[in-house]
Design a protein around this motif. Structure first.
Motif, mmCIF file in Angstrom:
data_model
loop_
_atom_site.group_PDB
_atom_site.id
_atom_site.type_symbol
_atom_site.label_atom_id
_atom_site.label_comp_id
_atom_site.label_asym_id
_atom_site.label_seq_id
_atom_site.Cartn_x
_atom_site.Cartn_y
_atom_site.Cartn_z
ATOM 1 N N ALA A 157 -4.679 1.367 1.731
ATOM 2 C CA ALA A 157 -4.588 1.351 0.272
ATOM 3 C C ALA A 157 -4.941 -0.024 -0.268
ATOM 4 N N VAL A 185 0.867 3.443 -3.082
ATOM 5 C CA VAL A 185 -0.278 4.331 -3.311
ATOM 6 C C VAL A 185 -0.288 5.489 -2.316
ATOM 7 N N GLY A 212 0.802 -1.218 0.000
ATOM 8 C CA GLY A 212 0.000 0.000 0.000
ATOM 9 C C GLY A 212 0.830 1.260 0.000
ATOM 10 N N ASN A 245 -4.074 -1.998 -3.619
ATOM 11 C CA ASN A 245 -3.069 -1.800 -4.659
ATOM 12 C C ASN A 245 -2.864 -3.044 -5.517
#
Length: 339
Positions: A305, A290, A287, A307
């Motif tokens: 996140a 992101v 994550g 991802n």
């Protein structure tokens, strides 16, 4: 830049890789002589692109064998190291295929494995050039004029053993003076389009724009491009195609606009053992990719996140699949599993 960019090469003692995490700011290389370093390079995308990691995986078997000789590994330890290379990234079928291709040569020693891996590299370059020619022929058979092309992610020499797949078609159109401009999606969250595709297009003197991923659908629906051409990390037997996250949105926009959505990939990317996209494993990455950029957090504290690195485009949205063997019309029902 005919073939001077070589993402993967054997230097006699190990693998020499372009460190793609440093582009476009710096062109630097990694010299890889052990399994840990190779797995790390694959997982952090220092080497990336399905064909490129397939070739790296093939040479990786020789790296494991030489490391076993240096460090006195027994047979189970060697096989475990080979499996680590094979499973370093799950979605792209080429990585496992590259390892599997050379493992029968292990009994003959590292030099035999290296020779077979080099044969795979040479085949990939020849195949990419054939993909470029087949794709350009098909597109110009529909409209023999300079074309405006949209790309998503990076599919050039950096992603392959040389030349490129989807970008190979772009290169062929450019060589035939039938390329107007390329719209290169930036490709969030790691910006492979903005960093890598733009870098390659600049070296090729191809006119291009970098655009935000969110601009792609609008660019297509406004009539600003004639075709979208992408690569693939795995193609199922029914023609469902896994590629960089965001590809399916491009395909949906192409379907609505009535323009071709073309997938360019070597035959080795086709997984006839996977019936449909439902069976393709989707890699989920950290994550942090992101939530951070350049080491700085860009999302609120506590934000989570999602991802996924890839998405799957249904076969019904794929106009054509271009391989080194020719063109298949996927949405019309001509799929790899029915050949």
């Amino acid at each position: 830049m005919a073939n001077d960019v070589q993402a993967v090469a054997w230097n006699g003692d190990g693998l020499r890789l372009i460190d793609q995490t440093l582009l476009p700011g710096r062109l630097d290389h990694l010299d890889v002589r052990d399994v840990d370093a190779l797995v790390d390079a694959i997982q952090r995308l220092a080497v990336r692109g399905a064909p490129a990691i397939g070739v790296a995986g093939a040479f990786g078997v020789a790296i494991a064998m030489r490391q076993a000789e240096r460090e006195g590994w027994d047979r189970p330890a060697l096989l475990a190291a080979v499996d680590r290379v094979r499973e370093a990234r799950p979605t792209a079928v080429n990585l496992a295929a590259g390892v599997d291709r050379v493992t029968p040569f292990m009994a003959k020693g590292p030099d035999a494995v290296i020779a077979e891996a080099q044969a795979l590299l040479d085949e990939d370059v020849r195949g990419n050039r054939a993909i470029g020619a087949h794709g350009a022929d098909w597109l110009l058979g529909r409209a023999d004029r300079p074309l405006r092309v949209l790309t998503h992610c990076n599919t050039g020499a950096l992603a392959t053993a040389g030349w490129g797949t989807a970008l190979g078609i772009v290169r062929e159109l450019h060589a035939r003076d039938r390329l107007d401009v390329v719209h290169a999606d930036e490709t969030r969250p790691l910006l492979q389009g903005a960093r890598l595709t733009a870098w390659e297009l600049g070296h090729l003197n191809v006119p291009y724009y970098v655009q935000a991923d969110g601009a792609a659908a609008g660019t297509i629906l406004r009539g600003l491009v004639d075709v979208a051409i992408i690569g693939a990390d795995r193609v199922a037997a029914n023609g469902d195609t896994a590629n960089k996250i965001g590809s399916v949105g491009v395909a949906l926009a192409c379907a609505d606009a009535g323009i071709p959505f073309v997938v360019a990939a070597p035959w080795s990317t086709i997984d006839l053992g996977t019936a449909s996209g439902d069976g393709i494993p989707i890699e989920e990455r950290s994550g942090d990719e992101v939530l951070h950029w350049g080491g700085v957090r860009t999302a609120p504290a506590g934000a989570r996140a999602f991802n996924p690195a890839f998405d799957v485009t249904p076969a019904r949205l794929v106009t054509a699949l271009v391989t080194e063997t020719g063109v298949m019309h996927i949405s019309a029902g001509e799929t790899p599993g029915r050949r």
